[in-house]
Design a protein around this motif. Structure first.
Motif, PDB file in Angstrom:
ATOM      1  N   LEU A   1       0.510   6.870  -5.973  1.00  0.00           N
ATOM      2  CA  LEU A   1       1.699   6.629  -4.819  1.00  0.00           C
ATOM      3  C   LEU A   1       2.827   7.025  -5.284  1.00  0.00           C
ATOM      4  O   LEU A   1       3.878   7.984  -5.052  1.00  0.00           O
ATOM      5  CB  LEU A   1       1.833   5.195  -5.068  1.00  0.00           C
TER       6      LEU A   1
ATOM      7  N   GLU B   1      -6.243   1.664  -6.016  1.00  0.00           N
ATOM      8  CA  GLU B   1      -5.092   1.061  -5.103  1.00  0.00           C
ATOM      9  C   GLU B   1      -5.677   1.593  -3.653  1.00  0.00           C
ATOM     10  O   GLU B   1      -6.488   2.101  -3.462  1.00  0.00           O
ATOM     11  CB  GLU B   1      -4.310   2.218  -4.879  1.00  0.00           C
TER      12      GLU B   1
ATOM     13  N   TYR C   1      -6.091   1.867  -0.075  1.00  0.00           N
ATOM     14  CA  TYR C   1      -5.038   2.234   1.283  1.00  0.00           C
ATOM     15  C   TYR C   1      -4.450   1.722   2.391  1.00  0.00           C
ATOM     16  O   TYR C   1      -3.905   1.277   2.472  1.00  0.00           O
ATOM     17  CB  TYR C   1      -6.021   4.065   1.751  1.00  0.00           C
TER      18      TYR C   1
ATOM     19  N   CYS D   1      -4.864  -2.534   3.316  1.00  0.00           N
ATOM     20  CA  CYS D   1      -4.623  -3.562   2.369  1.00  0.00           C
ATOM     21  C   CYS D   1      -5.862  -4.302   2.444  1.00  0.00           C
ATOM     22  O   CYS D   1      -6.440  -4.933   3.565  1.00  0.00           O
ATOM     23  CB  CYS D   1      -3.232  -3.903   2.855  1.00  0.00           C
TER      24      CYS D   1
ATOM     25  N   CYS E   1       2.253   0.968  -9.950  1.00  0.00           N
ATOM     26  CA  CYS E   1       2.182   1.155  -8.366  1.00  0.00           C
ATOM     27  C   CYS E   1       1.546  -0.299  -7.100  1.00  0.00           C
ATOM     28  O   CYS E   1       1.866  -0.882  -6.432  1.00  0.00           O
ATOM     29  CB  CYS E   1       2.247   2.715  -8.188  1.00  0.00           C
ATOM     30  N   ASN E   2       0.265   0.048  -7.703  1.00  0.00           N
ATOM     31  CA  ASN E   2      -0.449  -1.014  -7.439  1.00  0.00           C
ATOM     32  C   ASN E   2       0.030  -2.784  -7.410  1.00  0.00           C
ATOM     33  O   ASN E   2      -0.140  -2.626  -6.142  1.00  0.00           O
ATOM     34  CB  ASN E   2      -2.033  -0.995  -8.225  1.00  0.00           C
TER      35      ASN E   2
ATOM     36  N   SER F   1       2.728  -3.852  -7.012  1.00  0.00           N
ATOM     37  CA  SER F   1       3.976  -3.209  -6.584  1.00  0.00           C
ATOM     38  C   SER F   1       3.504  -3.161  -4.930  1.00  0.00           C
ATOM     39  O   SER F   1       4.709  -4.105  -3.980  1.00  0.00           O
ATOM     40  CB  SER F   1       5.028  -2.201  -6.720  1.00  0.00           C
ATOM     41  N   LYS F   2       3.023  -2.312  -4.389  1.00  0.00           N
ATOM     42  CA  LYS F   2       2.630  -2.465  -3.119  1.00  0.00           C
ATOM     43  C   LYS F   2       1.731  -4.113  -2.775  1.00  0.00           C
ATOM     44  O   LYS F   2       2.011  -4.417  -1.733  1.00  0.00           O
ATOM     45  CB  LYS F   2       1.434  -1.388  -2.732  1.00  0.00           C
TER      46      LYS F   2
ATOM     47  N   HIS G   1       0.670  -0.776   5.222  1.00  0.00           N
ATOM     48  CA  HIS G   1       2.368   0.248   6.434  1.00  0.00           C
ATOM     49  C   HIS G   1       1.450   0.595   7.265  1.00  0.00           C
ATOM     50  O   HIS G   1       1.614   1.371   7.686  1.00  0.00           O
ATOM     51  CB  HIS G   1       2.058   1.059   4.479  1.00  0.00           C
TER      52      HIS G   1
ATOM     53  N   GLN H   1       1.205   5.567   5.865  1.00  0.00           N
ATOM     54  CA  GLN H   1       2.167   6.584   4.069  1.00  0.00           C
ATOM     55  C   GLN H   1       0.241   7.762   3.940  1.00  0.00           C
ATOM     56  O   GLN H   1      -0.669   7.270   4.602  1.00  0.00           O
ATOM     57  CB  GLN H   1       1.307   5.296   3.325  1.00  0.00           C
TER      58      GLN H   1
END
Length: 74
Positions: free
Chosen positions: A13, A27, A29, A31, A52-53, A55-56, A61, A65
């Motif tokens: 990310l 992560e 990709y 959800c 990042c993990n 925060s997402k 998305h 993304q």
């Protein structure tokens, strides 16, 4: 460790360098809260830094993304 070559050892990310001293996270990709059937699919997993993990979170998305192992950001 097997996922790191996909992103050249960087967070998928933010592109910060991930190394053995980092707490590299996996992560999803797509959800996993929404696409549970993809939670363990290899094509849905990417290395990410903890920031990042986290925060997402469960943000979906809807496939817009960039996926660094398939898409060329240039």
């Amino acid at each position: 460790a097997e996922l790191l070559p996909l992103t050249h050892g960087k967070c998928a990310l933010c592109e910060s360098r991930l190394d053995k001293s980092d707490r590299t996270q996996i992560e999803h990709y797509h959800c996993k809260a929404i696409h549970a059937h993809l939670a363990f699919e290899w094509d849905n997993l990417l290395p990410a830094c903890g920031y990042c993990n986290g925060s997402k979170g469960d943000f979906d998305h809807k496939g817009v993304q960039i996926k660094p192992d398939l898409d060329d950001p240039e």
